[in-house]
Design a protein around this motif. Structure first.
Motif, PDB file in Angstrom:
ATOM      1  N   VAL A   1      -3.552   4.600  -8.950  1.00  0.00           N
ATOM      2  CA  VAL A   1      -3.269   5.819  -8.541  1.00  0.00           C
ATOM      3  C   VAL A   1      -3.385   6.523  -9.815  1.00  0.00           C
ATOM      4  O   VAL A   1      -2.827   6.568 -10.571  1.00  0.00           O
ATOM      5  CB  VAL A   1      -1.665   5.973  -8.042  1.00  0.00           C
ATOM      6  CG1 VAL A   1      -1.770   7.608  -7.260  1.00  0.00           C
ATOM      7  CG2 VAL A   1      -1.309   4.949  -6.850  1.00  0.00           C
ATOM      8  N   SER A   2      -4.469   7.542  -9.612  1.00  0.00           N
ATOM      9  CA  SER A   2      -4.956   8.331 -10.833  1.00  0.00           C
ATOM     10  C   SER A   2      -4.319   9.672 -10.438  1.00  0.00           C
ATOM     11  O   SER A   2      -3.928  10.122  -9.457  1.00  0.00           O
ATOM     12  CB  SER A   2      -6.455   8.527 -10.858  1.00  0.00           C
ATOM     13  OG  SER A   2      -6.887   9.088  -9.532  1.00  0.00           O
TER      14      SER A   2
ATOM     15  N   VAL B   1       1.100  -9.193   7.838  1.00  0.00           N
ATOM     16  CA  VAL B   1       2.034  -8.063   7.539  1.00  0.00           C
ATOM     17  C   VAL B   1       1.512  -7.057   6.840  1.00  0.00           C
ATOM     18  O   VAL B   1       0.255  -7.157   5.987  1.00  0.00           O
ATOM     19  CB  VAL B   1       3.129  -8.489   6.777  1.00  0.00           C
ATOM     20  CG1 VAL B   1       3.059  -9.169   5.357  1.00  0.00           C
ATOM     21  CG2 VAL B   1       4.420  -7.432   6.628  1.00  0.00           C
ATOM     22  N   TYR B   2       1.747  -5.635   6.923  1.00  0.00           N
ATOM     23  CA  TYR B   2       1.196  -4.354   6.273  1.00  0.00           C
ATOM     24  C   TYR B   2       2.058  -3.544   5.530  1.00  0.00           C
ATOM     25  O   TYR B   2       3.212  -3.623   5.906  1.00  0.00           O
ATOM     26  CB  TYR B   2       0.470  -3.647   7.588  1.00  0.00           C
ATOM     27  CG  TYR B   2      -0.308  -4.427   8.416  1.00  0.00           C
ATOM     28  CD1 TYR B   2       0.194  -4.958   9.802  1.00  0.00           C
ATOM     29  CD2 TYR B   2      -1.486  -4.672   8.125  1.00  0.00           C
ATOM     30  CE1 TYR B   2      -0.677  -5.460  10.595  1.00  0.00           C
ATOM     31  CE2 TYR B   2      -2.496  -5.300   8.938  1.00  0.00           C
ATOM     32  CZ  TYR B   2      -2.085  -5.739  10.383  1.00  0.00           C
ATOM     33  OH  TYR B   2      -2.847  -6.407  11.057  1.00  0.00           O
ATOM     34  N   LEU B   3       1.647  -2.884   4.757  1.00  0.00           N
ATOM     35  CA  LEU B   3       2.228  -2.126   3.693  1.00  0.00           C
ATOM     36  C   LEU B   3       1.341  -0.862   3.875  1.00  0.00           C
ATOM     37  O   LEU B   3       0.556  -0.763   3.292  1.00  0.00           O
ATOM     38  CB  LEU B   3       2.536  -2.410   2.409  1.00  0.00           C
ATOM     39  CG  LEU B   3       3.292  -1.554   1.603  1.00  0.00           C
ATOM     40  CD1 LEU B   3       4.870  -1.635   2.153  1.00  0.00           C
ATOM     41  CD2 LEU B   3       3.451  -1.867   0.169  1.00  0.00           C
ATOM     42  N   GLN B   4       1.980   0.249   4.402  1.00  0.00           N
ATOM     43  CA  GLN B   4       1.230   1.621   4.649  1.00  0.00           C
ATOM     44  C   GLN B   4       1.929   2.143   3.512  1.00  0.00           C
ATOM     45  O   GLN B   4       2.992   2.586   3.578  1.00  0.00           O
ATOM     46  CB  GLN B   4       1.531   2.166   5.991  1.00  0.00           C
ATOM     47  CG  GLN B   4       0.801   3.580   6.114  1.00  0.00           C
ATOM     48  CD  GLN B   4      -0.791   3.454   6.122  1.00  0.00           C
ATOM     49  OE1 GLN B   4      -1.292   2.805   6.410  1.00  0.00           O
ATOM     50  NE2 GLN B   4      -1.300   4.556   5.166  1.00  0.00           N
ATOM     51  N   MET B   5       1.244   2.929   2.589  1.00  0.00           N
ATOM     52  CA  MET B   5       1.475   3.721   1.356  1.00  0.00           C
ATOM     53  C   MET B   5       0.824   4.868   1.551  1.00  0.00           C
ATOM     54  O   MET B   5      -0.469   5.038   1.357  1.00  0.00           O
ATOM     55  CB  MET B   5       0.974   2.802   0.000  1.00  0.00           C
ATOM     56  CG  MET B   5       1.679   1.660  -0.027  1.00  0.00           C
ATOM     57  SD  MET B   5       1.147   0.621  -1.503  1.00  0.00           S
ATOM     58  CE  MET B   5      -0.625   0.658  -1.387  1.00  0.00           C
ATOM     59  N   ASN B   6       1.843   6.139   1.458  1.00  0.00           N
ATOM     60  CA  ASN B   6       1.338   7.349   1.595  1.00  0.00           C
ATOM     61  C   ASN B   6       1.998   8.137   0.531  1.00  0.00           C
ATOM     62  O   ASN B   6       2.818   7.779  -0.307  1.00  0.00           O
ATOM     63  CB  ASN B   6       1.650   8.221   3.057  1.00  0.00           C
ATOM     64  CG  ASN B   6       1.229   7.422   4.259  1.00  0.00           C
ATOM     65  OD1 ASN B   6      -0.031   7.054   4.149  1.00  0.00           O
ATOM     66  ND2 ASN B   6       1.807   7.264   5.350  1.00  0.00           N
ATOM     67  N   SER B   7       1.198   9.334   0.285  1.00  0.00           N
ATOM     68  CA  SER B   7       1.695  10.093  -0.813  1.00  0.00           C
ATOM     69  C   SER B   7       2.079   9.266  -2.155  1.00  0.00           C
ATOM     70  O   SER B   7       2.897   9.379  -2.778  1.00  0.00           O
ATOM     71  CB  SER B   7       3.304  10.513  -0.391  1.00  0.00           C
ATOM     72  OG  SER B   7       2.915  11.480   0.866  1.00  0.00           O
ATOM     73  N   LEU B   8       0.871   8.748  -2.709  1.00  0.00           N
ATOM     74  CA  LEU B   8       0.946   7.645  -3.534  1.00  0.00           C
ATOM     75  C   LEU B   8       1.233   8.516  -4.991  1.00  0.00           C
ATOM     76  O   LEU B   8       0.480   9.712  -5.115  1.00  0.00           O
ATOM     77  CB  LEU B   8      -0.225   7.033  -3.675  1.00  0.00           C
ATOM     78  CG  LEU B   8      -0.008   5.674  -2.777  1.00  0.00           C
ATOM     79  CD1 LEU B   8      -1.541   5.113  -2.511  1.00  0.00           C
ATOM     80  CD2 LEU B   8       0.791   4.648  -3.103  1.00  0.00           C
ATOM     81  N   LYS B   9       1.824   8.116  -6.027  1.00  0.00           N
ATOM     82  CA  LYS B   9       2.147   8.515  -7.248  1.00  0.00           C
ATOM     83  C   LYS B   9       1.676   7.748  -8.266  1.00  0.00           C
ATOM     84  O   LYS B   9       1.467   6.490  -7.939  1.00  0.00           O
ATOM     85  CB  LYS B   9       3.593   8.883  -7.243  1.00  0.00           C
ATOM     86  CG  LYS B   9       4.287   9.401  -6.349  1.00  0.00           C
ATOM     87  CD  LYS B   9       5.840   9.690  -6.530  1.00  0.00           C
ATOM     88  CE  LYS B   9       6.226  10.207  -5.461  1.00  0.00           C
ATOM     89  NZ  LYS B   9       7.947  10.243  -5.460  1.00  0.00           N
ATOM     90  N   PRO B  10       1.315   8.285  -9.476  1.00  0.00           N
ATOM     91  CA  PRO B  10       0.900   7.264 -10.663  1.00  0.00           C
ATOM     92  C   PRO B  10       1.752   6.268 -10.858  1.00  0.00           C
ATOM     93  O   PRO B  10       1.378   5.186 -11.258  1.00  0.00           O
ATOM     94  CB  PRO B  10       0.583   8.289 -11.731  1.00  0.00           C
ATOM     95  CG  PRO B  10       0.287   9.660 -11.138  1.00  0.00           C
ATOM     96  CD  PRO B  10       1.086   9.755  -9.819  1.00  0.00           C
TER      97      PRO B  10
END
Length: 120
Positions: free
Chosen positions: A118-119, A77-86
């Motif tokens: 996430v920096s 199973v995958y989790l694609q994470m875009n537009s990451l925030k701190p």
């Protein structure tokens, strides 16, 4: 079911990561799979889930940014994470359940977690 999460790391705000969770043991396709996260000093919270059939559900805080998917042939199973925030910084866990649920206590099997930072 044994679960092994991977793919975490350090990324800048606005960046992307893809987490993977490899399953072994019992029949993976029989389980609904969830992703959860736990930030320092906070409780573990639901992020997204995918049914054995492929139907998905995501928390409001990640809708439109995170996508959960699965490959039953690869037991992953995958989790694609875009537009990451701190505020997405946390240890991310995958989990398996025989029930379609967002409740932490209704998931029977857990991976070891992978850290996403996430920096700003």
């Amino acid at each position: 079911v044994q679960l092994q999460a991977s793919g975490g790391g350090l990324v800048q705000t606005g960046g992307s990561l893809r987490l993977s969770c490899a399953a072994s043991g019992r029949t993976f396709s029989n389980y609904d799979m969830g992703w959860f996260r736990q930030a320092p000093g906070k409780e573990r919270e639901f992020v997204a889930a995918i049914r054995w059939s492929g139907a998905t559900y995501a928390a409001e805080s990640v809708k439109g940014r995170f996508t959960v998917s699965r490959d039953n042939a690869k037991n992953t199973v995958y989790l694609q994470m875009n537009s990451l925030k701190p505020e997405d910084t946390a240890v991310y866990y995958c989990a398996a359940s025989r029930r379609w649920t967002t409740r932490v206590d209704e998931y029977n099997y857990w991976g070891q977690g992978t850290l996403v930072t996430v920096s700003s």
